[in-house]
Write an enzyme that holds these catalytic residues in place. Structure first.
Site, PDB file in Angstrom:
ATOM      1  N   CYS A  42      31.772 -52.481 -22.661  1.00 32.38           N
ATOM      2  CA  CYS A  42      31.367 -53.598 -23.526  1.00 32.38           C
ATOM      3  C   CYS A  42      29.846 -53.690 -23.654  1.00 32.38           C
ATOM      4  O   CYS A  42      29.312 -53.748 -24.750  1.00 32.38           O
ATOM      5  CB  CYS A  42      31.931 -54.904 -22.971  1.00 32.38           C
ATOM      6  SG  CYS A  42      31.329 -56.340 -23.859  1.00 32.38           S
ATOM      7  N   CYS A  47      31.045 -53.421 -27.329  1.00 29.89           N
ATOM      8  CA  CYS A  47      30.848 -54.677 -28.065  1.00 29.89           C
ATOM      9  C   CYS A  47      29.381 -55.044 -28.312  1.00 29.89           C
ATOM     10  O   CYS A  47      29.014 -55.394 -29.433  1.00 29.89           O
ATOM     11  CB  CYS A  47      31.476 -55.841 -27.311  1.00 29.89           C
ATOM     12  SG  CYS A  47      32.997 -55.445 -26.479  1.00 29.89           S
ATOM     13  N   LYS A  50      27.398 -52.509 -30.468  1.00 34.24           N
ATOM     14  CA  LYS A  50      28.084 -52.528 -31.771  1.00 34.24           C
ATOM     15  C   LYS A  50      27.671 -53.763 -32.587  1.00 34.24           C
ATOM     16  O   LYS A  50      27.367 -53.681 -33.768  1.00 34.24           O
ATOM     17  CB  LYS A  50      29.601 -52.489 -31.524  1.00 34.24           C
ATOM     18  CG  LYS A  50      30.503 -52.521 -32.714  1.00 34.24           C
ATOM     19  CD  LYS A  50      30.867 -53.906 -33.217  1.00 34.24           C
ATOM     20  CE  LYS A  50      31.435 -54.843 -32.235  1.00 34.24           C
ATOM     21  NZ  LYS A  50      32.763 -54.568 -31.770  1.00 34.24           N
ATOM     22  N   ALA A 113      34.312 -43.309  -7.079  1.00 34.20           N
ATOM     23  CA  ALA A 113      35.269 -43.547  -5.984  1.00 34.20           C
ATOM     24  C   ALA A 113      36.606 -42.893  -6.283  1.00 34.20           C
ATOM     25  O   ALA A 113      37.093 -42.935  -7.411  1.00 34.20           O
ATOM     26  CB  ALA A 113      35.473 -45.045  -5.796  1.00 34.20           C
ATOM     27  N   TYR A 177      40.141 -50.732 -35.130  1.00 35.21           N
ATOM     28  CA  TYR A 177      38.944 -51.559 -34.912  1.00 35.21           C
ATOM     29  C   TYR A 177      37.649 -50.746 -35.046  1.00 35.21           C
ATOM     30  O   TYR A 177      36.743 -51.082 -35.804  1.00 35.21           O
ATOM     31  CB  TYR A 177      38.957 -52.104 -33.476  1.00 35.21           C
ATOM     32  CG  TYR A 177      39.785 -53.323 -33.198  1.00 35.21           C
ATOM     33  CD1 TYR A 177      39.188 -54.573 -33.144  1.00 35.21           C
ATOM     34  CD2 TYR A 177      41.143 -53.236 -32.922  1.00 35.21           C
ATOM     35  CE1 TYR A 177      39.914 -55.708 -32.816  1.00 35.21           C
ATOM     36  CE2 TYR A 177      41.881 -54.360 -32.600  1.00 35.21           C
ATOM     37  CZ  TYR A 177      41.259 -55.591 -32.549  1.00 35.21           C
ATOM     38  OH  TYR A 177      41.997 -56.703 -32.233  1.00 35.21           O
ATOM     39  N   GLU A 181      34.753 -50.806 -38.041  1.00 32.62           N
ATOM     40  CA  GLU A 181      33.453 -51.380 -37.657  1.00 32.62           C
ATOM     41  C   GLU A 181      32.322 -50.377 -37.883  1.00 32.62           C
ATOM     42  O   GLU A 181      31.273 -50.717 -38.439  1.00 32.62           O
ATOM     43  CB  GLU A 181      33.487 -51.818 -36.185  1.00 32.62           C
ATOM     44  CG  GLU A 181      34.388 -53.026 -35.969  1.00 32.62           C
ATOM     45  CD  GLU A 181      34.378 -53.576 -34.565  1.00 32.62           C
ATOM     46  OE1 GLU A 181      34.713 -54.749 -34.384  1.00 32.62           O
ATOM     47  OE2 GLU A 181      34.035 -52.837 -33.614  1.00 32.62           O
ATOM     48  N   ALA A 340      38.104 -60.660 -33.138  1.00 30.98           N
ATOM     49  CA  ALA A 340      37.301 -60.471 -34.350  1.00 30.98           C
ATOM     50  C   ALA A 340      37.061 -58.992 -34.548  1.00 30.98           C
ATOM     51  O   ALA A 340      36.954 -58.240 -33.582  1.00 30.98           O
ATOM     52  CB  ALA A 340      35.968 -61.193 -34.194  1.00 30.98           C
ATOM     53  N   HIS A 435      31.969 -79.983 -45.378  1.00 31.31           N
ATOM     54  CA  HIS A 435      31.649 -79.491 -46.712  1.00 31.31           C
ATOM     55  C   HIS A 435      30.150 -79.298 -46.864  1.00 31.31           C
ATOM     56  O   HIS A 435      29.381 -80.105 -46.338  1.00 31.31           O
ATOM     57  CB  HIS A 435      32.128 -80.529 -47.742  1.00 31.31           C
ATOM     58  CG  HIS A 435      31.976 -80.063 -49.152  1.00 31.31           C
ATOM     59  ND1 HIS A 435      32.765 -79.079 -49.701  1.00 31.31           N
ATOM     60  CD2 HIS A 435      31.102 -80.448 -50.121  1.00 31.31           C
ATOM     61  CE1 HIS A 435      32.384 -78.888 -50.960  1.00 31.31           C
ATOM     62  NE2 HIS A 435      31.392 -79.703 -51.232  1.00 31.31           N
ATOM     63  N   GLU A 440      36.319 -74.892 -44.563  1.00 33.43           N
ATOM     64  CA  GLU A 440      37.041 -76.095 -44.994  1.00 33.43           C
ATOM     65  C   GLU A 440      38.371 -75.729 -45.661  1.00 33.43           C
ATOM     66  O   GLU A 440      39.310 -76.514 -45.685  1.00 33.43           O
ATOM     67  CB  GLU A 440      36.192 -76.991 -45.888  1.00 33.43           C
ATOM     68  CG  GLU A 440      35.885 -76.449 -47.267  1.00 33.43           C
ATOM     69  CD  GLU A 440      34.922 -77.360 -48.046  1.00 33.43           C
ATOM     70  OE1 GLU A 440      35.286 -78.508 -48.338  1.00 33.43           O
ATOM     71  OE2 GLU A 440      33.807 -76.902 -48.350  1.00 33.43           O
TER      72      GLU A 440
HETATM   73  P1  NDP Z   1      42.850 -48.521 -32.414  1.00 33.16           P
HETATM   74  O1  NDP Z   1      44.058 -48.359 -31.605  1.00 33.16           O
HETATM   75  O2  NDP Z   1      42.460 -49.844 -32.934  1.00 33.16           O
HETATM   76  O3  NDP Z   1      42.915 -47.523 -33.645  1.00 33.16           O
HETATM   77  C1  NDP Z   1      43.116 -46.154 -33.477  1.00 33.16           C
HETATM   78  C2  NDP Z   1      43.235 -45.530 -34.840  1.00 33.16           C
HETATM   79  O4  NDP Z   1      43.270 -44.121 -34.716  1.00 33.16           O
HETATM   80  C3  NDP Z   1      44.482 -45.948 -35.572  1.00 33.16           C
HETATM   81  O5  NDP Z   1      44.155 -46.118 -36.918  1.00 33.16           O
HETATM   82  C4  NDP Z   1      45.404 -44.749 -35.347  1.00 33.16           C
HETATM   83  O6  NDP Z   1      46.318 -44.560 -36.378  1.00 33.16           O
HETATM   84  C5  NDP Z   1      44.417 -43.615 -35.369  1.00 33.16           C
HETATM   85  N1  NDP Z   1      44.883 -42.447 -34.632  1.00 33.16           N
HETATM   86  C6  NDP Z   1      45.420 -42.421 -33.384  1.00 33.16           C
HETATM   87  N2  NDP Z   1      45.722 -41.152 -33.042  1.00 33.16           N
HETATM   88  C7  NDP Z   1      45.366 -40.380 -34.073  1.00 33.16           C
HETATM   89  C8  NDP Z   1      45.438 -38.980 -34.320  1.00 33.16           C
HETATM   90  N3  NDP Z   1      45.935 -38.131 -33.414  1.00 33.16           N
HETATM   91  N4  NDP Z   1      45.004 -38.517 -35.505  1.00 33.16           N
HETATM   92  C9  NDP Z   1      44.501 -39.377 -36.425  1.00 33.16           C
HETATM   93  N5  NDP Z   1      44.412 -40.686 -36.258  1.00 33.16           N
HETATM   94  C10 NDP Z   1      44.840 -41.190 -35.089  1.00 33.16           C
HETATM   95  O7  NDP Z   1      41.690 -47.873 -31.516  1.00 33.16           O
HETATM   96  P2  NDP Z   1      40.135 -47.957 -31.585  1.00 33.16           P
HETATM   97  O8  NDP Z   1      39.680 -46.666 -31.017  1.00 33.16           O
HETATM   98  O9  NDP Z   1      39.640 -48.358 -32.916  1.00 33.16           O
HETATM   99  O10 NDP Z   1      39.821 -49.135 -30.572  1.00 33.16           O
HETATM  100  C11 NDP Z   1      40.396 -49.106 -29.267  1.00 33.16           C
HETATM  101  C12 NDP Z   1      40.642 -50.513 -28.788  1.00 33.16           C
HETATM  102  O11 NDP Z   1      39.413 -51.114 -28.448  1.00 33.16           O
HETATM  103  C13 NDP Z   1      41.264 -51.428 -29.839  1.00 33.16           C
HETATM  104  O12 NDP Z   1      42.649 -51.376 -29.827  1.00 33.16           O
HETATM  105  C14 NDP Z   1      40.762 -52.781 -29.425  1.00 33.16           C
HETATM  106  O13 NDP Z   1      41.661 -53.357 -28.534  1.00 33.16           O
HETATM  107  C15 NDP Z   1      39.444 -52.492 -28.729  1.00 33.16           C
HETATM  108  N6  NDP Z   1      38.306 -52.839 -29.596  1.00 33.16           N
HETATM  109  C16 NDP Z   1      38.130 -54.125 -29.947  1.00 33.16           C
HETATM  110  C17 NDP Z   1      37.082 -54.486 -30.763  1.00 33.16           C
HETATM  111  C18 NDP Z   1      36.904 -55.916 -31.154  1.00 33.16           C
HETATM  112  O14 NDP Z   1      37.505 -56.785 -30.533  1.00 33.16           O
HETATM  113  N7  NDP Z   1      36.120 -56.182 -32.181  1.00 33.16           N
HETATM  114  C19 NDP Z   1      36.129 -53.508 -31.254  1.00 33.16           C
HETATM  115  C20 NDP Z   1      36.428 -52.166 -30.851  1.00 33.16           C
HETATM  116  C21 NDP Z   1      37.473 -51.854 -30.051  1.00 33.16           C
HETATM  117  P3  NDP Z   1      47.756 -45.294 -36.420  1.00 33.16           P
HETATM  118  O15 NDP Z   1      47.479 -46.696 -36.829  1.00 33.16           O
HETATM  119  O16 NDP Z   1      48.488 -44.514 -37.454  1.00 33.16           O
HETATM  120  O17 NDP Z   1      48.327 -45.157 -35.052  1.00 33.16           O
END
Ligand code: NDP
Length: 458
Positions: A42, A47, A50, A113, A177, A181, A340, A435, A440
């Protein structure tokens, strides 16, 4: 002789640091072992940087509309200034984490570890053995990248924070995500950006209005969104990289970034020595008290696969310390988790999507508002803000709130309180609007846009 503790935490990220500090506050003798930098994903490469990059990229939207308010802006962007300031801020936060831990009486060990028994670990560099009554695994996650020819030429979010130069063009693979982003960040900084996603629509699991709405906005912003697209090979060329997709489409770019999910960071942790069997996504299975199948070993945060979000890790860390060191059994309720996405526009979401609600409830009221944000009053734009409420028609309870537009992250945090308290649509209705603010709309949506009865939209 081995150093001995009440609690040994492996991993100095959000979950581990919180658990260590709270447990130490209850009088436990605590040691935290971190092999890289305090702060974890993070703070160091997630986070925090980012969001800073997201602020940087957001200026371009403001510069675009500034002339309509009478401003003349001559803008240019310097990547190295952003990087240097980001590094300074991250170093400040890392130091702060160290001093907070030290101030709480936690011993910090910079090493790797490996668990050697239910009550001991061995440190890789020093070879020292540390023993503890309880071991907490808080090692987080790491990027997953599929194995295709040339994948070694690509980067992940880990490297994207430290690129020496800003690429002129980039393909971002994924539709979750991190992909949306970083697409917003690079696009906002003037990089020609392509998002290549294998499925039919980005942000699988999110509400359908948000998924379609964001894809449209990304296109308005100049991002090339390629759906049903899967890179097959990446080759180095004279000018950069050439991505060839399974449908033989080719993309020539400077940089390829994979954002294809994250996996629990368990490699080399020594789980085989404590008889913990990993779950099907490589996570360490835990119960609602973060207990593993080994009675002295616990796991919080991304490594346990419950929800890969910083605030969840922090809550789990604190709850673990309450339960184990303050005789106060504390569960972490993840039934409503707001989150978010710092795409452009931003997304704030909580509760059920329309699809999920349709599967669980027989009658739903769905309220949707789409409007031009006031800041665009003087310019022609296709940009729209989106607000959506999904309620159970029988009980009037708000089941899902989905917002897309500037400030959505801030709004969803506040709405999260009301929904966690069990708010009904009537509660939203009797709330007097503020407002003129976009939010709102959330309390002025009178009639349902449509209803869903037994799965059918009516
Ligand atoms: P996500 O799980 O959100 O997305 C992964 C993406 O990669 C999906 O679109 C998935 O497709 C695709 N994918 C997976 N495997 C393959 C593959 N072999 N070939 C091509 N595409 C593939 O993961 P992120 O890496 O974006 O983020 C990880 C986690 O980190 C998130 O789930 C979230 O919990 C956390 N995060 C939160 C944020 C926030 O709160 N703002 C910001 C960044 C991360 P498909 O949908 O088809 O499976």
């Amino acid at each position: 002789m081995a150093n001995s503790y009440d609690l040994l935490v492996i991993g100095g990220g959000s979950g581990g640091v919180r658990a260590a500090r709270v447990a130490a506050g209850f009088g436990a003798k605590v040691c935290i072992v971190e092999e890289y930098r305090l702060g974890g994903t993070c703070v160091i490469r997630g986070c925090v940087p980012k969001k800073l990059f997201s602020y940087a990229s957001g200026f371009s939207t403001l510069f675009d509309i500034a002339p309509s308010f009478g401003w003349s802006v001559e803008a240019s962007f310097d990547w190295s200034t952003l990087l240097a300031n980001k590094d300074k801020e991250i170093a400040r936060l890392e130091k702060l984490y160290g001093s907070l831990l030290g101030g709480s009486g936690v011993e910090i060990v910079a090493d790797r570890a490996q668990i050697t028994s239910p009550n001991s670990v061995t440190l890789s560099s020093s070879g020292k053995v540390l023993t503890a009554d309880k071991i907490l695994i808080a090692t987080g996650g790491k990027p997953f990248v599929p194995s295709i020819p040339g994948i070694e030429h690509s980067i992940t979010s880990n490297e994207a924070f430290d690129l020496k130069t800003l690429p002129k063009s980039i393909v971002i693979v994924g539709g979750g995500y991190i992909a949306v982003e970083f697409a917003a960040i690079f696009n906002g900084l003037g990089v020609e950006t392509i998002l290549a996603y294998r499925g039919a629509q980005i942000l699988r699991g999110f509400d359908s209005h948000i998924r379609e709405g964001l894809a449209e906005e990304m296109v308005h912003n100049g991002i090339k969104v390629c759906l049903a697209t899967q890179p097959a090979t990446i080759e180095k060329t004279e000018n950069g990289l050439c991505v060839t997709c399974t449908d033989e489409m080719q993309m020539d770019v400077d940089q390829v970034m994979y954002a294809t999910g994250r996996v629990p960071n368990v490699e080399g942790l020594g789980l085989e020595n404590i008889d913990v069997t990993l779950g099907k996504h490589g996570e360490i299975p835990v119960d609602e008290f973060s207990r593993t199948t080994c009675p002295s070993v616990f796991a919080v945060g991304d490594v346990n696969g419950r929800a890969a979000l910083t605030p969840v890790a922090i809550r789990e860390g604190a709850a673990f310390a309450q339960t184990e060191f303050n005789d106060n059994p504390t569960r972490v309720d993840l039934s409503i988790v707001a989150s978010a996405v710092f795409s452009n526009p931003e997304i704030g979401t909580l509760g059920l999507s329309e699809n999920e609600a349709t599967e669980k409830f027989s009658e739903l009221n769905v309220y949707v508002a789409r409007f031009k944000p006031m800041i665009y009053s003087f310019v022609q734009t296709d940009t729209r803000m989106l607000m959506k409420l999904i309620t159970d028609a029988k009980t009037d309870k708000v089941l899902g709130v989905h917002i897309m537009g500037a400030g959505a992250g801030e709004m969803i945090q506040m709405v999260g309180i009301a929904v966690t308290m069990g708010a009904t649509k009537a509660d939203f209705d009797r709330t007097i609007a503020v407002h003129p603010v976009a939010a709102e709309e959330l309390v002025t949506m009178k009639e349902p846009t449509y209803k869903i009865v037994d799965g059918e939209r009516v």
